[in-house]
Scaffold this motif. Sequence first.
Motif, PDB file in Angstrom:
ATOM      1  N   GLN A 102       0.825  -1.211   0.000  1.00 42.12           N
ATOM      2  CA  GLN A 102       0.000   0.000   0.000  1.00 42.12           C
ATOM      3  C   GLN A 102       0.857   1.258   0.000  1.00 42.12           C
ATOM      4  OE1 GLN A 102      -2.624  -0.585   3.348  1.00 42.12           O
ATOM      5  NE2 GLN A 102      -3.975  -1.959   2.220  1.00 42.12           N
ATOM      6  N   SER A 103       1.962   1.228   0.743  1.00 41.94           N
ATOM      7  CA  SER A 103       2.883   2.367   0.740  1.00 41.94           C
ATOM      8  C   SER A 103       3.469   2.580  -0.653  1.00 41.94           C
ATOM      9  CB  SER A 103       4.003   2.150   1.756  1.00 41.94           C
ATOM     10  OG  SER A 103       4.936   3.207   1.713  1.00 41.94           O
TER      11      SER A 103
ATOM     12  N   ASN B  40       0.903   4.217  -2.836  1.00 38.83           N
ATOM     13  CA  ASN B  40       0.748   5.625  -2.471  1.00 38.83           C
ATOM     14  C   ASN B  40       1.919   6.479  -2.960  1.00 38.83           C
ATOM     15  OD1 ASN B  40      -1.666   5.094  -1.162  1.00 38.83           O
ATOM     16  ND2 ASN B  40      -0.717   4.837   0.846  1.00 38.83           N
ATOM     17  N   LYS B  41       3.072   5.867  -3.137  1.00 36.72           N
ATOM     18  CA  LYS B  41       4.257   6.602  -3.592  1.00 36.72           C
ATOM     19  C   LYS B  41       4.447   6.526  -5.101  1.00 36.72           C
ATOM     20  CE  LYS B  41       6.786   6.647   0.711  1.00 36.72           C
ATOM     21  NZ  LYS B  41       8.127   6.692   1.320  1.00 36.72           N
TER      22      LYS B  41
ATOM     23  N   LYS C  40      -3.401  -2.636  -9.498  1.00 39.11           N
ATOM     24  CA  LYS C  40      -2.829  -1.409  -8.941  1.00 39.11           C
ATOM     25  C   LYS C  40      -1.308  -1.382  -8.972  1.00 39.11           C
ATOM     26  CE  LYS C  40      -6.715  -0.542  -5.799  1.00 39.11           C
ATOM     27  NZ  LYS C  40      -7.124  -0.317  -4.378  1.00 39.11           N
TER      28      LYS C  40
ATOM     29  N   GLU D  96       7.320   3.235   5.307  1.00 40.52           N
ATOM     30  CA  GLU D  96       7.506   4.615   4.856  1.00 40.52           C
ATOM     31  C   GLU D  96       8.707   4.796   3.925  1.00 40.52           C
ATOM     32  OE1 GLU D  96       5.009   4.276   8.239  1.00 40.52           O
ATOM     33  OE2 GLU D  96       7.136   3.707   8.067  1.00 40.52           O
TER      34      GLU D  96
END
Length: 268
Positions: free
Chosen positions: A24-25, A28-29, A78, A234
């Motif tokens: 998911q990170s 998002n990036k 995705k 992160e």
Amino acid sequence: MKFDLHTHHERCGHATGEIEDYIQSAINKGLHVIGISDHSPYFGEDADHPYPGLTMAKSEFSNYVREVRRLKEIYQDKIEVLLGVESDFFPDAVKAYKQVYDNYPMDYIIGSVHFVHGINIFDKRRWDGLGEKQILDVKEEYYRLIAESAKSGMFQVLGHIDALKGYFPSISDVPTNAVDQTLKVIAESGVAIEVNTSGKNKDCGGWYPSDDILERAKFYNIPITLGSDSHVPERMGDDFDEVGTFLKSLGYREWYFFRNKKPVAVSL
């Protein structure tokens, strides 16, 4: 196209978050490809989990593969999820590791040398009381093992090839021909090396390998990939653009990720 091939998660015992958190990170990036590559079990040991806190247990490996493949299906619209592993290289255990990996549909395997003379390269105490000749011996043995890993045929990628400097930065200044000799072997083997951006979290700072080693790698036409070596979600894709810009300045025009153990070229 953005990718990151070197990621960890909670199974290894020294990373945080589940595999899905890293996926998911990455989404998002803006990453297009993520390789899941947690620390392999010690397949050369009799015990199921001889070193908790360093790697996953042998009994967890099939669960790991199953989870990655499940998430690959869930997120296929995705991001592309690749099945990898970061494998310790122990010359005496090559057969044992190969026998396991051959049973699974690995997209790639990262070969990393974490132990020299039986001591972890990230153990700060390993340098205590060593003289110049002993320090040189450690460095040359480290690169001998990396060269041997390149020749083993086990790996598509070699991990953090100067991580020996992590908590002993001055090792980079110890003169030896071993580094160049190893780069020649890597080039002959056709295996890629990674730019690993986790070095900035160690005393040495910066990336693995150093700029001068990357320049030499270009001289020998060694293929390059990228791995953040993320132990927290992160850090996914950390410094991707900066690394790409630097590689272009050295003359690289493409770098690679691996699917079904085959290189996929991505333009810089």
